[in-house]
Design a protein around this motif. Sequence first.
Motif, short mmCIF file in Angstrom:
data_model
loop_
_atom_site.label_atom_id
_atom_site.label_comp_id
_atom_site.label_asym_id
_atom_site.label_seq_id
_atom_site.Cartn_x
_atom_site.Cartn_y
_atom_site.Cartn_z
N MET A 1 41.58 51.86 32.18
CA MET A 1 42.12 50.90 33.23
C MET A 1 41.31 50.15 33.91
SD MET A 1 44.95 49.68 33.52
CE MET A 1 46.34 50.70 32.68
N CYS A 2 40.31 50.76 34.52
CA CYS A 2 39.40 50.51 35.68
C CYS A 2 38.70 49.12 35.03
CB CYS A 2 38.58 51.58 36.17
SG CYS A 2 37.44 50.79 37.38
N GLN A 3 38.26 49.25 33.87
CA GLN A 3 37.75 48.14 33.01
C GLN A 3 38.62 47.04 32.89
OE1 GLN A 3 34.44 47.94 32.61
NE2 GLN A 3 34.27 49.70 33.70
N ASP A 4 39.89 47.35 32.63
CA ASP A 4 40.89 46.32 32.40
C ASP A 4 41.02 45.39 33.67
OD1 ASP A 4 41.14 46.90 29.62
OD2 ASP A 4 42.81 48.20 30.35
N VAL A 5 41.32 46.24 34.88
CA VAL A 5 41.56 45.61 36.23
C VAL A 5 40.39 44.94 36.47
CG1 VAL A 5 41.79 45.92 38.66
CG2 VAL A 5 42.87 47.43 36.84
N LYS A 6 39.19 45.45 36.24
CA LYS A 6 37.88 44.55 36.30
C LYS A 6 37.67 43.31 35.71
CE LYS A 6 32.73 45.40 36.57
NZ LYS A 6 31.84 46.28 36.40
N ALA A 7 38.30 43.34 34.32
CA ALA A 7 38.04 42.30 33.50
C ALA A 7 39.27 41.03 34.03
CB ALA A 7 38.50 42.51 32.33
N ILE A 8 40.27 41.65 34.52
CA ILE A 8 41.43 40.74 34.87
C ILE A 8 40.80 40.07 36.34
CG2 ILE A 8 43.83 40.53 36.03
CD1 ILE A 8 44.46 42.62 33.91
N TYR A 9 40.03 40.89 37.18
CA TYR A 9 39.59 40.27 38.40
C TYR A 9 38.60 39.20 38.25
CZ TYR A 9 37.59 40.44 43.03
OH TYR A 9 36.94 39.89 44.41
N ALA A 10 37.77 39.33 37.05
CA ALA A 10 36.80 38.41 36.89
C ALA A 10 37.66 36.95 36.50
CB ALA A 10 35.85 38.97 35.57
N THR A 11 38.64 37.16 35.68
CA THR A 11 39.34 35.96 35.21
C THR A 11 40.21 35.26 36.11
OG1 THR A 11 40.79 37.17 33.76
CG2 THR A 11 38.67 36.68 32.78
N GLU A 12 40.83 36.25 36.62
CA GLU A 12 42.19 35.82 37.61
C GLU A 12 42.11 35.75 38.85
OE1 GLU A 12 44.77 34.45 36.15
OE2 GLU A 12 44.63 34.83 34.00
N SER A 13 40.82 36.31 39.73
CA SER A 13 40.85 36.54 41.28
C SER A 13 40.88 35.00 41.76
CB SER A 13 39.91 37.33 41.46
OG SER A 13 38.66 36.82 41.06
N ARG A 14 40.06 34.32 41.32
CA ARG A 14 40.02 33.10 41.99
C ARG A 14 41.23 32.04 41.93
NH1 ARG A 14 36.94 33.84 45.69
NH2 ARG A 14 37.26 35.86 45.02
N ARG A 15 42.16 32.33 40.76
CA ARG A 15 43.31 31.45 40.54
C ARG A 15 44.39 32.33 41.50
NH1 ARG A 15 44.22 31.13 34.20
NH2 ARG A 15 42.03 29.73 33.66
N VAL A 16 44.27 33.56 41.53
CA VAL A 16 45.32 34.24 42.55
C VAL A 16 44.81 33.87 44.07
CG1 VAL A 16 46.24 36.59 43.39
CG2 VAL A 16 45.73 36.02 41.03
N LEU A 17 43.47 33.96 44.31
CA LEU A 17 43.33 33.43 45.52
C LEU A 17 43.67 31.98 46.26
CD1 LEU A 17 41.73 34.17 48.28
CD2 LEU A 17 39.54 33.17 47.37
#
Length: 409
Positions: A1-17
């Motif tokens: 799960m941690c890896q899934d969140v890490k992958a989502i952070y890489a792809t989505e964090s800038r959009r969410v921000l």
Amino acid sequence: MCQDVKAIYATESRRVLATLIRLLGDFELAEEALHEAFLAALEQWPEQGIPDNPRAWLVSAGRFKGIDQIRRRARFDLALQGVAELLELEADEDPACMAEDDIVDDQLRLIFTCCHPSLTKAAQTAMSLREICGLTTEEIAHAFLSKPSTVAQRIVRAKTKIREANIPYEVPEPEQRPERLHNVLQVIYLVFNEGYSASQGASLIRIDLCREAIRLSRMLCSLLPDPETTGLLALLLLQDSRRSARITAEGDLVTLEDQDRRLWDQGQIAEGCQLVQAVLRGREFGTYTLQAAIAAVHSEAASTEQTDWRQIVGLYDMLLIAEPSPIIELNRAVALAMHRGPDAGLTVLDAIAARGELVEYYLFHAARADLFRRSERWNEARSAYILALKYSQQGPEQRYLRRRLAELP
């Protein structure tokens, strides 16, 4: 799960921000909210599963984390109480219902805000790398060989400027876009150039910066289609296509003349050429497209000898009209020398020197040294190589110049 969140952070964090900055109206608060939202995801998703729309979940969680933060601050500043209540009323909108266009517009707002003309170029670059690319302060400092504290102060001052000047977080009106877009493209090109040929240090290429610049350029093309935006993407792709051939396994510089062109990335060349041809057909192009056209001519040649130098000189002539610059004049002189012989190039370089320009620019002296070498004017070549070495601050370039100097008879 941690890896899934890490992958989502890489792809989505800038959009969410980008969306959180719009919803909360504050860069620092939005960044805190973003991190708290991902911490919440790490706690809840292992038990509840990853939501169908993780981006919407993160926006919603981040928005409420931000409102909680404002409420905590309101204990010391009653004016913030009203802000929190207003944000709570607006928070009724379900983020899952946000249109993809809204997300894209938020990213566009972020780009234009970071590149606002009231900020210095250094601040624009630092802000862009931090907020849009997601690089850490330490990574930005490393890229530009600055102290992290210096970069951090630069970013803090830029955010303060945005807040105190009430710089709107919005896409500028159409009549303001050309000026702002120019800044945006300049920043992206600056990021790429620093990656393509690092100004100082032991490594010639920073692949991460090249990739970030290309990613930004692609995003801008999708967000704001424009001939020069497309021209910049074409230029970056065509230049980056030579990356593998530009250095040896030991990290030494390989000039264009000596590169193994079989190592050039044909996929990037094909895409870059297609883009630049499309822009040129539209006849509304600028300096990035002209530079891309020059790179395209190089990419189509099997060798230096088979390069269409006449066409390249003609493109530099157009570039000089569009953007007079001693650097462009220098590049044209090199192309002219390849087309008509070293003396033709040296005449142009002498004219630049007579105006007192580029006297501390190592590439100017390196170009003169190379043309003197081709003319078998050994003593003048030696002096020029020594001057080039004096002004070079880059390890691989210094090793190349020393090697050339040692090869002179």
